[in-house]
Scaffold this motif. Sequence first.
Motif, PDB file in Angstrom:
ATOM      1  N   THR A  33       0.840  -1.206   0.000  1.00  0.00           N
ATOM      2  CA  THR A  33       0.000   0.000   0.000  1.00  0.00           C
ATOM      3  C   THR A  33       0.870   1.249   0.000  1.00  0.00           C
ATOM      4  N   GLY A  34       0.455   2.241  -0.745  1.00  0.00           N
ATOM      5  CA  GLY A  34       1.184   3.511  -0.740  1.00  0.00           C
ATOM      6  C   GLY A  34       0.723   4.371   0.411  1.00  0.00           C
ATOM      7  N   PRO A  35       1.570   5.342   0.837  1.00  0.00           N
ATOM      8  CA  PRO A  35       1.190   6.184   1.982  1.00  0.00           C
ATOM      9  C   PRO A  35       0.044   7.138   1.663  1.00  0.00           C
ATOM     10  N   ALA A  36      -0.255   7.370   0.396  1.00  0.00           N
ATOM     11  CA  ALA A  36      -1.313   8.313   0.066  1.00  0.00           C
ATOM     12  C   ALA A  36      -2.575   7.591  -0.415  1.00  0.00           C
ATOM     13  N   GLU A  37      -2.571   6.251  -0.261  1.00  0.00           N
ATOM     14  CA  GLU A  37      -3.729   5.489  -0.728  1.00  0.00           C
ATOM     15  C   GLU A  37      -4.795   5.451   0.356  1.00  0.00           C
ATOM     16  N   LYS A  38      -6.018   5.769  -0.029  1.00  0.00           N
ATOM     17  CA  LYS A  38      -7.091   5.752   0.959  1.00  0.00           C
ATOM     18  C   LYS A  38      -7.604   4.319   1.078  1.00  0.00           C
ATOM     19  N   VAL A  39      -7.393   3.709   2.266  1.00  0.00           N
ATOM     20  CA  VAL A  39      -7.804   2.316   2.411  1.00  0.00           C
ATOM     21  C   VAL A  39      -8.908   2.148   3.454  1.00  0.00           C
ATOM     22  N   GLY A  40      -9.316   3.237   4.087  1.00  0.00           N
ATOM     23  CA  GLY A  40     -10.361   3.108   5.097  1.00  0.00           C
ATOM     24  C   GLY A  40     -10.876   4.480   5.448  1.00  0.00           C
ATOM     25  N   SER A  41     -11.546   4.571   6.602  1.00  0.00           N
ATOM     26  CA  SER A  41     -12.040   5.880   7.013  1.00  0.00           C
ATOM     27  C   SER A  41     -11.247   6.366   8.220  1.00  0.00           C
ATOM     28  N   LEU A  42     -11.757   7.399   8.891  1.00  0.00           N
ATOM     29  CA  LEU A  42     -11.047   8.017  10.002  1.00  0.00           C
ATOM     30  C   LEU A  42     -10.800   7.010  11.123  1.00  0.00           C
ATOM     31  N   TYR A  43      -9.528   6.799  11.453  1.00  0.00           N
ATOM     32  CA  TYR A  43      -9.121   5.974  12.591  1.00  0.00           C
ATOM     33  C   TYR A  43      -9.814   4.617  12.651  1.00  0.00           C
ATOM     34  N   ASP A  44      -9.697   3.836  11.552  1.00  0.00           N
ATOM     35  CA  ASP A  44     -10.129   2.445  11.632  1.00  0.00           C
ATOM     36  C   ASP A  44      -9.172   1.698  12.539  1.00  0.00           C
ATOM     37  N   PRO A  45      -9.698   0.944  13.505  1.00  0.00           N
ATOM     38  CA  PRO A  45      -8.788   0.211  14.390  1.00  0.00           C
ATOM     39  C   PRO A  45      -8.044  -0.886  13.639  1.00  0.00           C
ATOM     40  N   PRO A  46      -6.948  -1.370  14.208  1.00  0.00           N
ATOM     41  CA  PRO A  46      -6.181  -2.446  13.557  1.00  0.00           C
ATOM     42  C   PRO A  46      -7.066  -3.655  13.325  1.00  0.00           C
ATOM     43  N   GLY A  47      -6.724  -4.382  12.305  1.00  0.00           N
ATOM     44  CA  GLY A  47      -7.513  -5.550  11.956  1.00  0.00           C
ATOM     45  C   GLY A  47      -7.931  -5.438  10.506  1.00  0.00           C
ATOM     46  N   ASN A  48      -8.626  -6.444   9.998  1.00  0.00           N
ATOM     47  CA  ASN A  48      -9.122  -6.322   8.636  1.00  0.00           C
ATOM     48  C   ASN A  48      -7.999  -6.212   7.624  1.00  0.00           C
ATOM     49  N   GLY A  49      -6.889  -6.893   7.900  1.00  0.00           N
ATOM     50  CA  GLY A  49      -5.772  -6.821   6.967  1.00  0.00           C
ATOM     51  C   GLY A  49      -4.889  -5.622   7.162  1.00  0.00           C
ATOM     52  N   LEU A  50      -5.311  -4.691   8.023  1.00  0.00           N
ATOM     53  CA  LEU A  50      -4.471  -3.532   8.311  1.00  0.00           C
ATOM     54  C   LEU A  50      -3.865  -3.726   9.699  1.00  0.00           C
ATOM     55  N   LEU A  51      -2.571  -3.909   9.733  1.00  0.00           N
ATOM     56  CA  LEU A  51      -1.893  -4.239  10.986  1.00  0.00           C
ATOM     57  C   LEU A  51      -2.023  -3.117  12.008  1.00  0.00           C
ATOM     58  N   MET A  52      -2.037  -1.890  11.525  1.00  0.00           N
ATOM     59  CA  MET A  52      -2.040  -0.748  12.433  1.00  0.00           C
ATOM     60  C   MET A  52      -3.197   0.217  12.146  1.00  0.00           C
ATOM     61  N   GLY A  53      -4.201  -0.285  11.447  1.00  0.00           N
ATOM     62  CA  GLY A  53      -5.367   0.567  11.213  1.00  0.00           C
ATOM     63  C   GLY A  53      -5.076   1.738  10.289  1.00  0.00           C
ATOM     64  N   THR A  54      -5.933   2.743  10.346  1.00  0.00           N
ATOM     65  CA  THR A  54      -5.779   3.895   9.467  1.00  0.00           C
ATOM     66  C   THR A  54      -5.614   5.170  10.282  1.00  0.00           C
ATOM     67  N   ASP A  55      -5.077   6.181   9.630  1.00  0.00           N
ATOM     68  CA  ASP A  55      -4.928   7.483  10.297  1.00  0.00           C
ATOM     69  C   ASP A  55      -6.135   8.357   9.976  1.00  0.00           C
ATOM     70  N   ASN A  56      -6.014   9.647  10.274  1.00  0.00           N
ATOM     71  CA  ASN A  56      -7.170  10.527  10.123  1.00  0.00           C
ATOM     72  C   ASN A  56      -7.620  10.695   8.680  1.00  0.00           C
ATOM     73  N   PHE A  57      -6.694  10.461   7.719  1.00  0.00           N
ATOM     74  CA  PHE A  57      -7.081  10.590   6.305  1.00  0.00           C
ATOM     75  C   PHE A  57      -7.586   9.274   5.739  1.00  0.00           C
ATOM     76  N   GLY A  58      -7.578   8.200   6.567  1.00  0.00           N
ATOM     77  CA  GLY A  58      -7.936   6.897   6.048  1.00  0.00           C
ATOM     78  C   GLY A  58      -6.782   6.196   5.349  1.00  0.00           C
ATOM     79  N   HIS A  59      -5.550   6.703   5.568  1.00  0.00           N
ATOM     80  CA  HIS A  59      -4.376   6.039   4.989  1.00  0.00           C
ATOM     81  C   HIS A  59      -3.887   4.949   5.932  1.00  0.00           C
ATOM     82  N   ASP A  60      -3.208   3.967   5.354  1.00  0.00           N
ATOM     83  CA  ASP A  60      -2.643   2.880   6.141  1.00  0.00           C
ATOM     84  C   ASP A  60      -1.510   3.421   7.017  1.00  0.00           C
ATOM     85  N   VAL A  61      -1.646   3.260   8.345  1.00  0.00           N
ATOM     86  CA  VAL A  61      -0.652   3.843   9.260  1.00  0.00           C
ATOM     87  C   VAL A  61       0.746   3.299   8.988  1.00  0.00           C
ATOM     88  N   ILE A  62       0.827   1.998   8.685  1.00  0.00           N
ATOM     89  CA  ILE A  62       2.162   1.418   8.470  1.00  0.00           C
ATOM     90  C   ILE A  62       2.819   2.022   7.239  1.00  0.00           C
TER      91      ILE A  62
END
Lengths: 349, 336
Positions: A51-80
């Motif tokens: 995943t790229g750092p600017a790719e929107k993969v979720g919404s605001l602060y999705d918790p970890p899980g669902n294939g995202l090890l560290m959830g999403t940040d405020n923009f819905g980007h993958d934290v990792i």
Amino acid sequence: MSTVNSSMAEETAAPRANTLRSFNFSARFWVSLVIVACVILMSLAGFIYPTGPAEKVGSLYDPPGNGLLMGTDNFGHDVIAVLMAGTRTSLIIGLVAGIVATTIGVGVGLLAGYVGGWFEELLMGVTNVVLAIPAIVVLILISMSLPSSTIWSLAIVIGITSWPWTARAVRAQASSVATREHIDVARLSGVRLPGILVKDVLPYILSYAVMAFVLQVAGAILAEAALSMLGLGPSGVNSLGTQLHWALAFQAVASGAWWAFLPPTLVLTLVSFGFLLLQASLDEVFNPRLRRGKRKQMKQAAARREEEARLLAEQAADPAARADPGAPADPAASGTHQHPERSEAGDPV
Amino acid sequence: MKLGRYVARKTIWYLVALVAAVSLNFLLPRLVPGNPVDVIVSNLSRGGSVTSEQQQEVYESYVAEFGLDQPLWQQFFTYLGKVFTGDLGTSFAYYPASVNELVGQALPWSIAIQLPAILVGWVLGNIIGAIAAFRGGNWDRSVFTTSLFLSAMPYYCLSIILLYVLAVAVGFFPVGGAYSLGLTPEFSVAFLWDALSYYWLPFLSLVIVFIGGQAVGMRSMAIYELGGDYVNYARAMGIRDNKITQYIFRNAMLPQITGLALAIGTLVGGALITELVFSYPGVGTLLFNAIAANDYPVIQAITLIITVAVLLANFGVEIVYGIVDPRIRAAQSGEK
């Protein structure tokens, strides 16, 4: 019992048998190296992370899980992904700023220390003035005045505000090297100033310059983070500082979204701690006076010392003290427990 | 003799530094393409609530106040004159609030959070560092490693972690701000009691970092002194360990006292980001808001205050050192 006396005596114990050993990379060195290497590896891992750092993969602060090890940040980007890109940016800024600061600092210090006279007064006057003004103030003022800040402009600005302490320390060493005989020989044989500085003075302060560089890199990474958190970071780029900036701006801490702010916080701590530790252990490698014996050798020496002390005590003591066989052995046992560390602490620094 | 010359020399250098800092403070924001007033007026008009007449009025009052219609050198003297009479100008973002007023509101919070933290952290840090050096052993190793880690850790990182763990996860402390919503700052028991509950967390995070730094410094100074010739001599003379400890402590304290003075100098600017993390209404938060709003007068005022505080503290330390320790005066005439 006086403990410090004996710790002094034991300095001479345990000579080093093998020359490679005498280079004595301490455990601390390896720990710091592993920390720094991990951080660098992580920053490089961003290149192969799907995943790229600017790719929107979720919404605001999705918790970890669902294939995202560290959830999403405020923009819905993958934290990792953001963390990897941010670490890379921070390391680049640190590296560039470190190179700029060390180059200016070593250059000014060498010139001032070697040339001496009014030239030295002038350079050191400028250095002291720059040193007296808090760097964060100059950083804030300059970055505020830049029309747009990129990571390069930020790195250079950090670099040109953080050189003075390096210059001051290098000057002190360069002026002591300048009085040595091999410099006279070089001068008499007609070597020009730059040649003398680079070939005859620089090698003597190179170890110091390397350590200063390590500190400059760590300092620059922290300076970038501080600036970014104040809202003066590089625009449109992820860095550890901007990641924290957004996390704070979007109330990640208050809303309990630990995955958004904890990773950059921990990486910053690791970077800072790792580089400082690296510098301290390099200091031990370069400066034999700081070297501490290996713990094992210290323990052996302490045990030997205890043994001698016990023998002495036995010789001196009257037979009544020896009536209880446990008595002389006990203090020795508890002594070995305490004294090896004591002697390590008692080492001259 | 040389004391007078030493003081004069130091005074001149610090004056030069002060002039350089004030000039930077004046010059850098004026290098912004266009000028700050254009930026702020265009921001105002973008909001749409300001008529063009009002806009013109605002613009002219700014131009007059900053003397932007005058040549640069004249502007500089206008600026100097204002700064030295203690007038820090008018805020862009909170027009027509004066910068003095804004800074005056923020500064007490910053001092209230930092001064006790510095003093408590200094005392505790020195005691812990000295004990670590004297006792050695596992005690020393654990104290040293912990302190090194704490002092190497960026101070705001600790703040963030403490805020999350103690306020959000455990709920021991309120999450942010300096007092409960709906209260206004006043000197009443109820308000101070309320403010105290918000006070602990930022205080704690600053104290912990400060203890770490001081302990590392004190420990290495004490260990250095432990290896001094006078210690061996005193032991050879049969002087009691307690007495020697006193000698060591006194010698090791000197650099620590410098550290205290310098820390007090960085009082204003020292915890900018800690305040930000805790949304504590001090200078750091003010600076953050000013940067977000391009509020140049406020930013300039804050950077100026930080600089002056640091310069004064450094100057004070150097003068006191020069008086107390003749060796420093001698060294100064040799090097610079």
